[in-house]
Design an enzyme around this catalytic site. Structure first.
Site, short mmCIF file in Angstrom:
data_model
loop_
_atom_site.label_atom_id
_atom_site.label_comp_id
_atom_site.label_asym_id
_atom_site.label_seq_id
_atom_site.Cartn_x
_atom_site.Cartn_y
_atom_site.Cartn_z
N LYS A 201 12.64 17.79 -47.00
CA LYS A 201 13.31 18.59 -45.80
C LYS A 201 13.26 20.05 -46.49
CE LYS A 201 17.70 20.09 -44.21
NZ LYS A 201 18.98 19.72 -44.06
N LYS A 254 10.59 17.37 -42.33
CA LYS A 254 11.39 18.51 -41.73
C LYS A 254 11.09 19.85 -42.16
CE LYS A 254 15.99 19.81 -40.36
NZ LYS A 254 17.19 19.77 -40.66
C1 PBG Z 1 21.87 20.14 -42.57
C2 PBG Z 1 20.86 20.28 -41.24
C3 PBG Z 1 20.19 21.29 -40.93
C4 PBG Z 1 19.37 20.84 -39.75
C5 PBG Z 1 19.68 19.60 -39.75
N1 PBG Z 1 20.61 18.98 -40.61
C6 PBG Z 1 20.32 22.62 -41.39
C7 PBG Z 1 20.38 23.31 -42.57
O1 PBG Z 1 19.53 22.77 -43.54
O2 PBG Z 1 20.36 24.40 -42.68
C8 PBG Z 1 18.54 21.62 -39.06
C9 PBG Z 1 17.90 21.36 -37.87
C10 PBG Z 1 17.56 22.27 -36.76
O3 PBG Z 1 16.99 23.25 -37.16
O4 PBG Z 1 17.24 21.94 -35.78
N2 PBG Z 1 22.85 19.19 -42.50
#
Ligand code: PBG
Length: 332
Positions: A201, A254
């Site tokens: 991520k 991601k």
């Molecule tokens: C954090 C989380 C995030 C997203 C999914 N889970 C945001 C972040 O890391 O700030 C982002 C998903 C998206 O932008 O569609 N729990």
């Protein structure tokens, strides 16, 4: 190999039947996961400004929404909590009567064939918006305590499993989160619950609209201390390898389109199901351009999802999952 005029590539593209016959990858409604935002309160079905077509649903409304998703033929929903109560430790995230456990029970009843995935993280539940327990707010912004965070993540996963979800999806990028969750689940008799880990991520600007939707923008500092540097790809392979050792069943890369190379490398290196998350900023880009009449939303959207599939993702989390499923049709 023969070349022109013996070899004519256009023969392969002559008509729809031939193109379908020779397609190298296929996108179907079974590949799709619809994110849903669940909030406290009663009778709420409120559109989210930053995320076209998405709503905040209170737990009494989430069952109906899930049923629509199931009827479109989408495989799964991914639940995010938007609770009223936030504190520094994200306490409401481990409450068995909190938004997510209530939503899981509701969906289980109303849409029994839908797989339920629960996001496991703290940022939606903490008042500071970080994905873990904060120890030091003085210097260098906000420092997240990795090991203290693991305990809360493990407890959260157990509470969600208890409520009946099929899959937990840790997204805090805490080292050891998969192992901590696996042993907590097994210790509580939930060996059957799968772990979909957000393994690679990235610290991405494409999460902006989600943070508005979830109220999870960090109050100070940023997420560079725990999410991955967009310049790195070899590091992603190491993240995936570690999560597999800790017991991940599915790994996620991601965001989506900016990281096709990562999906492809993970696909070439590991024999494991790969999920891709076409994130909020990607969905926003498509919708913003379509609103101005610059692109055809449905065509550009399906092409985006097909590209994620071609790169090697077998599961795609995407805000337009229901829309895409309807476009692809029940026969696919
Ligand atoms: C954090 C989380 C995030 C997203 C999914 N889970 C945001 C972040 O890391 O700030 C982002 C998903 C998206 O932008 O569609 N729990």
């Amino acid at each position: 190999m023969a070349s022109f005029p013996i070899r004519r590539m256009r023969r392969r593209r002559r008509n729809p039947a031939i193109r379908e016959f020779l397609a190298e990858s296929h996108l179907t409604r079974h590949d799709l996961v619809q994110p849903l935002f669940v909030c406290d309160g009663v009778g709420i079905d409120r559109p989210i400004d930053s995320l076209a077509g998405q709503h905040h649903h209170s737990t009494d409304r989430i069952g109906d929404r899930a049923l629509e998703v199931e009827e479109a033929g989408v495989s799964a929903v991914l639940l995010f909590g938007v609770p009223d109560q936030k504190d520094s430790r994200g306490s409401s995230s481990v409450d068995p009567a909190g938004v997510i456990p209530r939503a899981i029970r509701e969906i289980r009843q109303r849409a029994p064939n839908l797989l339920i995935i629960a996001d496991v993280c703290l940022c939606e539940f903490t008042d500071h918006g970080h994905c873990g327990i904060i120890t030091d707010t003085r210097e260098e912004g906000f420092q997240v305590d990795n090991d203290a965070t693991l305990e809360v993540l493990a407890e959260q996963a157990t509470v969600f499993a208890e409520a009946g979800c099929d899959i937990v999806a840790p997204s805090a990028m805490a080292d050891g989160q998969v192992g901590a969750i696996r042993s907590a689940l097994d210790g509580a008799g939930h060996e059957e619950v799968m772990i979909l880990s957000y393994a690679a991520k990235y610290a991405s600007a494409f999460y902006g609209p989600f943070r508005d939707a979830a109220g999870s923008t960090p109050a100070g500092g940023d997420r560079l201390g725990y999410q991955m540097d967009p310049r790195n790809s070899r590091e992603a392979l190491q993240e995936v390898a570690l999560d597999l050792e800790e017991g991940a069943d599915i790994v996620m890369v991601k965001p989506g389109l900016p990281y096709l190379d990562i999906i492809s490398r993970v696909h070439d290196t590991f024999d494991i199901p790969i999920a891709s998350y076409h994130v909020s900023g990607e969905w926003a880009q498509l919708n913003a351009a379509a609103d101005r009449g610059w692109i055809d939303l449905d065509r550009a959207y399906i092409e985006s999802l097909q590209s994620l599939r071609r790169a090697g993702a077998s599961i795609i989390v995407t805000y337009g999952a229901e829309r895409a499923a309807r476009l692809l049709g029940v026969h696919n």
